[in-house]
Design a protein around this motif. Structure first.
Motif, PDB file in Angstrom:
ATOM      1  N   ASN A   1     -26.888  16.239  16.593  1.00  0.00           N
ATOM      2  CA  ASN A   1     -25.477  16.600  16.705  1.00  0.00           C
ATOM      3  C   ASN A   1     -24.726  15.441  17.366  1.00  0.00           C
ATOM      4  N   PRO A   2     -24.650  14.286  16.690  1.00  0.00           N
ATOM      5  CA  PRO A   2     -24.101  13.076  17.328  1.00  0.00           C
ATOM      6  C   PRO A   2     -22.592  13.183  17.553  1.00  0.00           C
ATOM      7  N   GLN A   3     -22.149  12.486  18.594  1.00  0.00           N
ATOM      8  CA  GLN A   3     -20.724  12.343  18.903  1.00  0.00           C
ATOM      9  C   GLN A   3     -20.393  10.860  18.810  1.00  0.00           C
ATOM     10  N   TRP A   4     -19.601  10.477  17.786  1.00  0.00           N
ATOM     11  CA  TRP A   4     -19.253   9.059  17.624  1.00  0.00           C
ATOM     12  C   TRP A   4     -17.929   8.720  18.299  1.00  0.00           C
ATOM     13  N   GLY A   5     -16.877   9.459  18.003  1.00  0.00           N
ATOM     14  CA  GLY A   5     -15.572   9.177  18.604  1.00  0.00           C
ATOM     15  C   GLY A   5     -15.025   7.815  18.245  1.00  0.00           C
ATOM     16  N   GLU A   6     -15.147   7.413  16.988  1.00  0.00           N
ATOM     17  CA  GLU A   6     -14.663   6.104  16.547  1.00  0.00           C
ATOM     18  C   GLU A   6     -13.498   6.275  15.568  1.00  0.00           C
ATOM     19  N   THR A   7     -12.659   5.261  15.508  1.00  0.00           N
ATOM     20  CA  THR A   7     -11.442   5.319  14.692  1.00  0.00           C
ATOM     21  C   THR A   7     -11.384   4.094  13.784  1.00  0.00           C
ATOM     22  N   TYR A   8     -11.051   4.335  12.519  1.00  0.00           N
ATOM     23  CA  TYR A   8     -10.898   3.254  11.543  1.00  0.00           C
ATOM     24  C   TYR A   8      -9.564   3.445  10.816  1.00  0.00           C
ATOM     25  N   GLU A   9      -9.002   2.345  10.349  1.00  0.00           N
ATOM     26  CA  GLU A   9      -7.742   2.379   9.605  1.00  0.00           C
ATOM     27  C   GLU A   9      -7.957   1.718   8.251  1.00  0.00           C
TER      28      GLU A   9
ATOM     29  N   GLY B   1     -25.981  19.898   7.120  1.00  0.00           N
ATOM     30  CA  GLY B   1     -25.123  19.562   8.238  1.00  0.00           C
ATOM     31  C   GLY B   1     -23.683  19.350   7.815  1.00  0.00           C
ATOM     32  N   GLN B   2     -22.842  19.062   8.813  1.00  0.00           N
ATOM     33  CA  GLN B   2     -21.418  18.853   8.605  1.00  0.00           C
ATOM     34  C   GLN B   2     -20.968  17.642   9.417  1.00  0.00           C
ATOM     35  N   VAL B   3     -19.861  17.049   8.971  1.00  0.00           N
ATOM     36  CA  VAL B   3     -19.269  15.926   9.690  1.00  0.00           C
ATOM     37  C   VAL B   3     -17.824  16.276  10.023  1.00  0.00           C
ATOM     38  N   HIS B   4     -17.408  15.930  11.239  1.00  0.00           N
ATOM     39  CA  HIS B   4     -16.071  16.268  11.736  1.00  0.00           C
ATOM     40  C   HIS B   4     -15.173  15.040  11.616  1.00  0.00           C
ATOM     41  N   LEU B   5     -14.111  15.169  10.816  1.00  0.00           N
ATOM     42  CA  LEU B   5     -13.155  14.084  10.617  1.00  0.00           C
ATOM     43  C   LEU B   5     -11.758  14.573  10.965  1.00  0.00           C
ATOM     44  N   ARG B   6     -10.994  13.681  11.568  1.00  0.00           N
ATOM     45  CA  ARG B   6      -9.552  13.887  11.707  1.00  0.00           C
ATOM     46  C   ARG B   6      -8.879  12.771  10.927  1.00  0.00           C
ATOM     47  N   LEU B   7      -8.111  13.154   9.909  1.00  0.00           N
ATOM     48  CA  LEU B   7      -7.491  12.193   9.006  1.00  0.00           C
ATOM     49  C   LEU B   7      -5.984  12.280   9.151  1.00  0.00           C
ATOM     50  N   GLU B   8      -5.349  11.119   9.404  1.00  0.00           N
ATOM     51  CA  GLU B   8      -3.897  11.073   9.609  1.00  0.00           C
ATOM     52  C   GLU B   8      -3.287  10.118   8.579  1.00  0.00           C
TER      53      GLU B   8
ATOM     54  N   PRO C   1       0.834  -1.211   0.000  1.00  0.00           N
ATOM     55  CA  PRO C   1       0.000   0.000   0.000  1.00  0.00           C
ATOM     56  C   PRO C   1       0.867   1.259   0.000  1.00  0.00           C
ATOM     57  N   ARG C   2       0.315   2.330  -0.573  1.00  0.00           N
ATOM     58  CA  ARG C   2       1.019   3.600  -0.550  1.00  0.00           C
ATOM     59  C   ARG C   2       1.124   4.153   0.862  1.00  0.00           C
ATOM     60  N   GLY C   3       0.145   3.848   1.682  1.00  0.00           N
ATOM     61  CA  GLY C   3       0.141   4.336   3.057  1.00  0.00           C
ATOM     62  C   GLY C   3      -1.143   3.901   3.744  1.00  0.00           C
ATOM     63  N   ILE C   4      -1.286   4.301   4.998  1.00  0.00           N
ATOM     64  CA  ILE C   4      -2.469   4.004   5.802  1.00  0.00           C
ATOM     65  C   ILE C   4      -3.086   5.329   6.233  1.00  0.00           C
ATOM     66  N   ILE C   5      -4.381   5.435   6.126  1.00  0.00           N
ATOM     67  CA  ILE C   5      -5.086   6.603   6.645  1.00  0.00           C
ATOM     68  C   ILE C   5      -5.855   6.176   7.886  1.00  0.00           C
ATOM     69  N   ARG C   6      -5.575   6.850   8.981  1.00  0.00           N
ATOM     70  CA  ARG C   6      -6.325   6.630  10.231  1.00  0.00           C
ATOM     71  C   ARG C   6      -7.450   7.667  10.273  1.00  0.00           C
ATOM     72  N   ILE C   7      -8.667   7.193  10.181  1.00  0.00           N
ATOM     73  CA  ILE C   7      -9.848   8.059  10.110  1.00  0.00           C
ATOM     74  C   ILE C   7     -10.487   8.126  11.486  1.00  0.00           C
ATOM     75  N   HIS C   8     -10.472   9.310  12.075  1.00  0.00           N
ATOM     76  CA  HIS C   8     -11.162   9.542  13.351  1.00  0.00           C
ATOM     77  C   HIS C   8     -12.517  10.167  13.028  1.00  0.00           C
ATOM     78  N   LEU C   9     -13.568   9.383  13.098  1.00  0.00           N
ATOM     79  CA  LEU C   9     -14.933   9.894  12.910  1.00  0.00           C
ATOM     80  C   LEU C   9     -15.388  10.493  14.240  1.00  0.00           C
ATOM     81  N   GLN C  10     -15.279  11.822  14.342  1.00  0.00           N
ATOM     82  CA  GLN C  10     -15.512  12.477  15.623  1.00  0.00           C
ATOM     83  C   GLN C  10     -16.988  12.727  15.886  1.00  0.00           C
ATOM     84  N   ALA C  11     -17.633  13.533  14.995  1.00  0.00           N
ATOM     85  CA  ALA C  11     -18.986  13.970  15.284  1.00  0.00           C
ATOM     86  C   ALA C  11     -19.628  14.496  14.014  1.00  0.00           C
TER      87      ALA C  11
END
Length: 1106
Positions: free
Chosen positions: A381-389, A442-449, A329-339
């Protein structure tokens, strides 16, 4: 001259100005549609009238057949509901069928008239687009379509030959019921595949070319098959396929044909629509239609959708074909599905009069990788706080897609969607933002690494430290990935009757199992497949490989590979043959294993500190300023650790058994209820453990022991989960939690725990806290107890706990003679390592860090410490044997140590604590020390090997069989063998440990090559016969090998143990020379104590005595 209206003299519109109606058949011209047949009025009635009458009768007969089910239902006394259900099923099938035919017809008309309709839309007649019209992103390739159109009939001939000569025989051989399978018609039709556009990307390297082909196929393909034995016909008549096909030309070589290979794949799943015929008409029934298309798309995805690709080598002997077929793979993206926020409300009450909220959940997709979040009830206005790779294989091209839905009992409502190209995450490194939802509000909050893949094992400890500070659910964050290239196998064992097997492979890492395809009728299969796994801790995880026949009932070979082995390999890669266990003598498997560390640049993210480890994540902390020599404090002589150092204890977790587990296995589509294949997962103090799998048992017995270092921090819990092992996703069998407060206070807990969240089931656990003792007097006793209670399924038990406190270093060497280093230290004991923080630019770093290690063999293990500089390599090292601590006061060394290179010193404290079990189940009595020290010193050989010390002096004297001092007792003429024989009631096993032999007889010029053979009489079969390994040319061999026999205690007391010491006569001979033997009547031995004892070896005709 006048002409009649029917003679064609009037001007008629050109075809370009008058397109045909969509309802016309494609082969009928508009003029044919408008011209009346004037001559037909005066013609007499002929055969055409009979044909019309026959058509009317046929139509009437078909309508009459509709009434047959109604008549049959009345005759059989069935409810009218059966008729209505059948009618509804037919109407649904008819509707799906008509929609497919209409879609195919419209798509064909569009492709036929594409040029004319486009020109009409642009208000242009038949002429080329002007030169100034260009599409810089996607280029048209009409020349390529003309080539495909000309080649298409010949491609049809090739497909017909391929299906008839290759595919049909394979289908006939796969199942005895399909022996009459044949293709009766194969036609690709007259409508070729079209390439709507071509986009060229700059390659990742100069040795490749990337093309994206936007393909569209609306074809009149017709393929019919028949199974003559069952009069079954089926087929396909018409198909649509649309998608973007990526073509990679690599490697580019300096020889004809310039391109070494062509790789093809769809970046995203193409859309598919199939028009069925024959028996497969049933697949157009509502529900089955989408299911059948999905199954076919899954088959296509298994070959042609990322991460799978089709490779066509163009030159022979192409280097590293596996890497081209399945690149890393070129890389891994860690997806933080915040809210999310501002979502629309979809729930309505009282027929829409009252507006509610929504129950949102999110679907996250990257290619074929899909994740579903949990549902948040009644929240806009849900808060999920889940992480996927997710693994990213192609940049550019792949997209991150997030869809938000409202969960409903019937059909979930769509709330919005967002898409993002993964290339933006690669550029940013870390992307943390609110993204607007399209198609909703609406909007979705993501943190992508973006995690890079590094072949550097030195980064692993840093990554593991980072991950401990990352809050992640539902799964812990990964530290590495493992890619397994499964190539081939050789000389697998045959099935019964010398039949060739159909081998397939199951690969497992922890609770994730993946399967290869089956290769039929060969014992030397070639798979050429790739598998990818996420790893949480490569230091402790293993790759389990099972080679099986495709029935899964016959195991052809097995292999267990500790992944820690890859950490010491070059480039974290193993590319070799692996010998299979439980298989043929020459059975082996060729694999290439590649590990990569998942690294996130620390300059782009700050990680939270872990409680109790100050500055653990302060990777950029600077060393204290150095004052003048006048202000410098005096050099300390000893370390000054905090009060918590050395207060850890060891929790020994004994997973015994379970009862009344629920059955999860189903066979024949759920009609037959099976059992379960249970295993246990334990989580405590950041560590996780997993037991072995017990096959098909609802009352399994594991008898496995796990050990973990724990502190006295209140509130700790042991999390226990039980699962049923399956091929895809393991089924949940229950969970329970155990508070450590009771165990840490009382020191022992033995309970049956009820499993939660399931209808039934309970688990038997035994927990014991082992507190380290700073005395070596009981070490031999602990080692003996551990060898007796050690189970074959568990790791070797710890005998001691080593606590290390590293305070500082001084006088470290400079970089290139002048520059100050940025040192850090790596402390290693066995397979466990601890890396300190890096102190920048100093030759006298202060680390002030501690670590603890489990010691299993204190006499042979050692503490290895390396001081390294960031980017400069090793600055010095230290090796401290643990045996040195055994002779130290209170088993502790606290002083300055000189590094091996002679430049630099370390201030370090190392203290050892012996782990004495009070509840091992071995002792007949509790540990007591009422005996005198003088008596113990007079009998070191006998009492050094005992697993316990009894309190009765007469018992001690009864055990002395060779006089008052066993050391002074002479050995017999043939020598002696040292054995421990006891009965382990916890596992219902008879256990024998062969420790050693001494003073063996030498018959020839050279010393013998001894080994020990054990036979449990009166049986003489292979199940009761055991033997040790062979030692070369010695009269005093050391074995220390353990053997077990499963049988009840009363049965063991009726047996006799025959122990023979033998030697090979010569290299070329199969004869064995008997050096001596011992015949033990187990009824005369106290099997409850398990004492190590020397026995005199006797001739074959004599009885052995102790």
């Amino acid at each position: 001259m006048e002409r009649s209206p029917g003679d064609g003299s009037s001007p008629s519109p050109s075809p370009a100005d008058q397109p045909s109606a969509p309802s016309d058949p494609p082969d009928q011209s508009p003029t044919d549609h408008t011209k009346p047949d004037l001559s037909s009025e005066n013609q007499p009635t002929g055969p055409g009238a009979a044909g019309e009458a026959l058509a009317v009768l046929t139509s009437f007969g078909r309508r009459l057949l509709v009434l047959v089910p109604v008549y049959l239902a009345g005759a059989m006394g069935l409810s009218v509901g059966f008729v209505l259900f059948g009618l509804a099923l037919y109407l649904g099938w008819r509707r799906v069928r008509d929609e497919k035919e209409r879609s195919l017809r419209v798509a064909r008309l569009l492709l036929d008239d594409e040029e004319r309709l486009t020109a009409k839309t642009l208000y242009m007649s038949h002429r080329e687009l002007p030169a100034w019209v260009s599409f810089p992103d996607v280029e048209k390739a009409e020349w390529l379509n003309k080539i495909v159109a000309q080649v298409w009939p010949f491609l049809g001939q090739y497909m017909e030959k391929l299906l008839a000569e290759t595919v049909a025989p394979a289908v006939r051989g796969s199942n005895p019921h399909l022996q009459t399978f044949t293709f009766t018609r194969v036609e690709l039709g007259e409508k070729p595949l079209r390439i709507l556009g071509v986009k060229v990307h700059p390659g990742q390297t100069k040795e490749q070319i990337l093309l994206d082909l936007n393909i569209s196929y609306v074809g009149d393909v017709q393929i019919d098959v028949e199974v003559k034995k069952y009069f079954c016909k089926a087929g396909v008549k018409g198909m649509q396929l649309h998608g973007v096909l990526r073509v990679i030309l690599e490697p580019l070589i300096g020889d004809i044909p310039i391109v070494g290979a062509v790789s093809m794949f769809f970046i995203r799943r193409p859309t598919l629509d199939i028009n069925w015929t024959g028996m497969t008409n049933l697949l157009d029934i509502p529900g089955l239609s989408s299911l059948s298309d999905t199954m076919i798309m899954d088959s296509i995805a298994a070959i042609l959708v990322l991460p799978n690709r089709l490779l066509v080598p163009l030159v022979p002997d192409l280097h590293d074909v596996a890497q081209l077929r399945s690149p890393l793979p070129r890389g891994i993206i860690r997806i933080h599905l915040q809210a999310a926020r501002g979502l629309s409300s979809k729930d309505k009450y009282v027929k829409g009069l009252i507006e509610g909220k929504s129950d949102p959940y999110a679907l996250v997709r990257v290619g074929t990788q899909t994740f579903c979040s949990r549902v948040i009830d009644e929240e806009l206005n849900p808060q999920w706080g889940e992480t996927y790779e997710v693994m990213v294989h192609e940049v550019p091209g792949q997209e991150i897609e997030v869809e938000v839905f409202d969960k409903d009992p019937d059909k979930d409502d769509f709330l919005g969607r967002m898409k993002l190209d993964v290339g933006k995450v690669l550029q940013a490194g870390v992307l943390d933002d609110w993204f607007p939802l399209q198609g909703g509000q609406g909007q979705v909050h993501l943190r992508l690494e973006w995690l890079s893949l590094l072949p550097d094992a030195e980064k692993l400890e840093q990554v593991l430290q980072w991950n401990r500070g990352v809050s992640s659910r539902p799964e812990p964050p990964s530290a590495a990935i493992l890619v397994v290239y499964l190539d081939r196998a050789q000389d697998l064992p045959l099935k019964k009757g010398n039949k060739e097997p159909n081998p397939m492979v199951q690969l497992s890492v922890q609770d994730v199992t993946q399967e290869s395809k089956a290769v039929y009728s060969t014992n030397s299969p070639v798979w050429e497949e790739a598998f990818r796994f996420f790893l949480q801790d490569p230091q402790s995880q293993e790759l389990d490989v099972q080679v099986k026949d495709d029935s899964r009932a016959l195991t052809l070979g097995a292999l267990t590979l500790p992944l820690a082995r890859l950490l010491t390999a070059s480039e974290l890669t193993l590319d070799q043959w692996f010998q299979l266990n439980s298989s043929g003598p020459n059975s082996r498997l060729y694999m290439k294993l590649v590990m990569r560390i998942l690294y996130l640049d620390s300059s782009e993210v700050s990680f939270p500190a872990v409680p109790g480890t100050p500055n653990a994540w302060d990777l950029n902390s600077e060393s204290p300023e150095k004052g003048s020599s006048v202000d410098a404090p005096p050099r300390p002589c000893h370390t000054t650790p905090d009060s918590h150092f050395g207060t850890e204890s060891v929790l020994r977790i004994h997973v015994l058994e379970a009862q009344d587990l629920i059955a999860k296995d189903r066979f024949l589509g759920g009609l037959v209820k099976g059992k379960s294949d249970p295993y246990v997962k334990l989580k405590l103090a950041g560590r996780s453990f997993r037991s072995r799998v017990v096959r098909e048992d609802l009352n399994p017995r594991w008898n496995e022991v796990f050990e973990v270092i724990v502190t006295s921090i209140p509130g700790q819990e042991l999390e226990v989960e039980v699962f049923d092992k399956d091929l895809d996703k393991d089924d949940f069998l229950g969970r329970c939690k155990v508070s450590l407060t009771t165990v840490l206070n009382s020191g022992f807990l033995d309970e049956w725990l009820t499993l939660e969240d399931v209808p039934s089931g309970r688990l038997h656990l035994r927990l014991e806290r082992l507190t380290p003792r700073p005395t070596a007097a009981e070490l031999e006793e602990v080692l003996q107890v551990n060898s007796l209670i050690q189970t074959q399924k568990s790791a070797e038990l710890a005998a001691a706990l080593l606590s290390v406190y590293l305070e500082r270093a001084e006088d470290l060497p400079l970089r290139k003679g002048t520059k100050l280093p940025s040192p850090y230290a790596v402390i290693t004991v066995g397979d466990t390592s601890h890396k300190t923080k890096t102190v920048s630019q100093t030759s006298a770093p202060i680390w002030d860090e501690s670590a603890s290690f489990l010691i299993r063999k204190p006499n042979t293990e050692s503490l290895e410490l390396q001081v390294r500089g960031e980017g400069t390599g090793t600055l010095g090292s230290l090796s401290l044997p643990v045996s040195e601590l055994l002779g130290a006061d209170r088993l502790c060394l606290d002083r300055w140590f000189t590094l091996n290179n002679g430049q630099g010193q370390l201030l370090l404290r190392a203290q050892l604590g012996i782990l004495v079990s009070q509840h091992s189940g071995v002792e007949a009595h509790s540990h007591s020390h009422s005996y005198s020290s003088s008596s113990l010193s007079e009998e070191p050989e006998l009492w050094g090997g005992l697993p316990h010390i009894t309190s009765s002096a007469p018992e001690l004297r009864q055990r002395l069989t060779h006089g008052d001092s066993p050391l002074e007792a002479p050995a017999g003429p043939l020598g002696q063998v040292k054995l421990t024989v006891w009965y382990y009631s916890e596992e219902r096993k008879l256990v024998s440990i062969v420790h050693s032999c001494r003073a063996l007889r030498q018959n020839g010029r050279d010393p013998p090559d001894p080994y020990v053979s054990l036979l449990l009489l009166p049986d003489k079969n292979r199940g009761t016969k055991k033997k040790t390994s062979q030692k070369k040319r010695t009269l005093n061999p050391e074995f220390n090998e353990r053997f077990e026999w499963e049988l009840p205690l009363d049965e063991a007391l009726r047996r006799k143990l025959d122990v023979s010491v033998k030697s090979n006569s010569s290299f070329m001979s199969r004869e064995r020379e008997l050096l001596g033997k011992v015949h033990l009547d187990l009824a005369e031995i106290d099997l409850s104590h398990g004492a190590a004892q020397w026995y005199d070896l006797m001739d074959d005709k004599d009885k052995g005595s102790s």
